[in-house]
Scaffold this active site. Structure first.
Site, short mmCIF file in Angstrom:
data_model
loop_
_atom_site.label_atom_id
_atom_site.label_comp_id
_atom_site.label_asym_id
_atom_site.label_seq_id
_atom_site.Cartn_x
_atom_site.Cartn_y
_atom_site.Cartn_z
N ARG A 107 -95.59 40.27 -48.33
CA ARG A 107 -96.65 39.44 -48.93
C ARG A 107 -97.98 39.55 -48.18
O ARG A 107 -98.99 39.01 -48.67
CB ARG A 107 -96.20 37.99 -49.02
CG ARG A 107 -95.11 37.78 -50.08
CD ARG A 107 -94.79 36.31 -50.30
NE ARG A 107 -93.99 36.11 -51.50
CZ ARG A 107 -92.67 35.86 -51.52
NH1 ARG A 107 -91.99 35.82 -50.39
NH2 ARG A 107 -92.05 35.68 -52.66
N HIS A 163 -88.36 46.13 -42.49
CA HIS A 163 -87.15 46.59 -43.18
C HIS A 163 -86.55 47.83 -42.51
O HIS A 163 -85.34 47.92 -42.33
CB HIS A 163 -87.47 46.94 -44.64
CG HIS A 163 -88.05 45.81 -45.44
ND1 HIS A 163 -89.31 45.87 -46.00
CD2 HIS A 163 -87.55 44.61 -45.81
CE1 HIS A 163 -89.55 44.76 -46.67
NE2 HIS A 163 -88.51 43.97 -46.57
N GLN A 202 -84.43 33.58 -57.15
CA GLN A 202 -84.97 32.89 -55.98
C GLN A 202 -86.47 32.60 -56.09
O GLN A 202 -87.08 32.14 -55.14
CB GLN A 202 -84.63 33.66 -54.70
CG GLN A 202 -85.35 34.97 -54.54
CD GLN A 202 -84.77 35.78 -53.40
OE1 GLN A 202 -83.62 36.20 -53.43
NE2 GLN A 202 -85.55 36.00 -52.35
N GLY A 215 -83.30 39.85 -41.09
CA GLY A 215 -84.39 39.63 -40.14
C GLY A 215 -84.49 38.18 -39.70
O GLY A 215 -84.32 37.26 -40.50
N HIS A 253 -91.49 47.87 -45.48
CA HIS A 253 -92.39 48.03 -44.33
C HIS A 253 -91.54 48.21 -43.07
O HIS A 253 -90.29 48.29 -43.18
CB HIS A 253 -93.33 46.81 -44.21
CG HIS A 253 -92.63 45.48 -44.24
ND1 HIS A 253 -91.78 45.06 -43.24
CD2 HIS A 253 -92.63 44.49 -45.16
CE1 HIS A 253 -91.31 43.86 -43.52
NE2 HIS A 253 -91.79 43.49 -44.70
N GLU A 254 -92.20 48.24 -41.90
CA GLU A 254 -91.43 48.54 -40.67
C GLU A 254 -90.41 47.46 -40.32
O GLU A 254 -89.46 47.73 -39.57
CB GLU A 254 -92.36 48.76 -39.47
CG GLU A 254 -93.03 50.12 -39.49
CD GLU A 254 -94.51 49.99 -39.79
OE1 GLU A 254 -94.88 49.04 -40.54
OE2 GLU A 254 -95.30 50.81 -39.29
N ALA A 284 -90.87 46.79 -51.47
CA ALA A 284 -92.15 46.70 -50.74
C ALA A 284 -91.86 46.94 -49.25
O ALA A 284 -92.24 46.16 -48.37
CB ALA A 284 -92.84 45.36 -50.98
#
Ligand code: AMP
Length: 280
Positions: free
Chosen positions: A190, A39, A63, A150, A36-37, A34
């Protein structure tokens, strides 16, 4: 650039062995897809440090608790490969759950210290054991020189840093600042769960933390800043799991105001759980 896709550890190791032969250094960016910027920013930072970047995509069943969103977690392999490729990723490792956890798999990494700070661990008790186990495997499977994580998942960053150090895994874990939407909401896979009105409200988590940090820097007592931030979020309809200020390195409750401090929060907006954190 079109990244190379590998799905088995054997294929992954063939690629990394050839890089090693050429004397190249490489970074790994573990993700659950999924993309996005947030990542792709980790990929860019990896490219600054290393000659090659591997992204991993694995929605790690270990997890997720039984009541969590494993089945509905957003999956889009084609889109992910395109975005990671556009960011300059050289190799994408997409292991299957059956390969990651082959029949007979029993080993779990057990954690202490930052993993027991009473933050995410309090609300998601199996979470970090699952994260640390898969991240240890990814570190060993890739043999990367650097791992990009991150700050968005601040406790996770501290947990994997500690784990790599304690287990003598020869990898340098690098924390990367959170990438945000223009209004301040931290980018997250999410966020797609948020309805339009919820998306509008969601930015309050960042603005509330920002105000609290300003008040603390201006001398406000930590507890009253936290109480005020909690009240603000509750008044806006959030169900708050925690808003807290912690030592930015150990995640322990601060003893002095001159320690490095981090404001950290987790709150539900409808059915979506949002987390965020900022330095004080
Ligand atoms: P995830 O796919 O959500 O498990 O995240 C994979 C990696 O991307 C983790 O190291 C996250 O902390 C990082 N990440 C997720 N969102 C962001 C963001 N908004 N900014 C920077 N890093 C992020």
């Amino acid at each position: 650039m079109k990244p190379k896709l590998v799905r088995t550890v054997a294929a992954l190791r063939r690629e990394t062995a050839s890089w090693r032969k050429q004397g190249l250094r490489y970074a790994v960016v573990p993700t659950m897809g999924a993309i996005h910027e947030g990542h792709t920013h980790l990929v860019s930072k990896g490219l600054k440090r290393a000659d090659r970047v591997i992204a991993t995509i694995f929605v790690n069943p270990k997890q997720f608790a039984a009541n969590e969103d494993l089945d509905k977690y957003p999956r889009d392999e084609e889109g992910d490969v395109r975005k990671l490729g556009a960011a300059g990723t050289h190799l994408i490792f997409l292991p299957s759950p059956g390969d990651m956890y082959a029949p007979g798999f029993t080993t779990t990494v057990t954690l202490g210290g930052p993993a027991k700070a009473g933050l995410e661990d309090k609300f998601r008790p199996q979470f970090f054991d699952g994260v640390a186990t898969v991240v240890a495997k990814l570190f060993i499977q890739t043999g990367a020189d650097y791992a990009m994580f991150g700050e968005k998942d601040y406790q996770q960053l501290k947990v994997v840093t500690r784990m790599a150090k304690d287990l003598d895994i020869p990898i340098e874990v690098i924390g990367v600042p959170t990438v945000r939407d223009p209004d301040g909401l931290a980018k997250s896979s999410r966020n797609v769960y948020l309805s339009k009105p919820e998306r509008q409200h969601a930015l309050a988590i960042y603005s509330t933390l920002t105000h609290a940090a300003e008040h603390i820097r201006a001398g406000q007592n930590l507890q009253s800043a936290i109480r005020a931030a909690t009240r603000t979020l509750m008044a806006l309809g959030f169900k708050v799991d925690y808003v807290t200020v912690r030592n930015a390195d150990t995640l322990a409750i601060p003893q002095h105001r001159d320690e490095p401090l981090r404001l950290i929060a987790a709150a539900w907006l409808g059915k979506t759980r949002l987390i965020d954190n900022i330095p004080v």
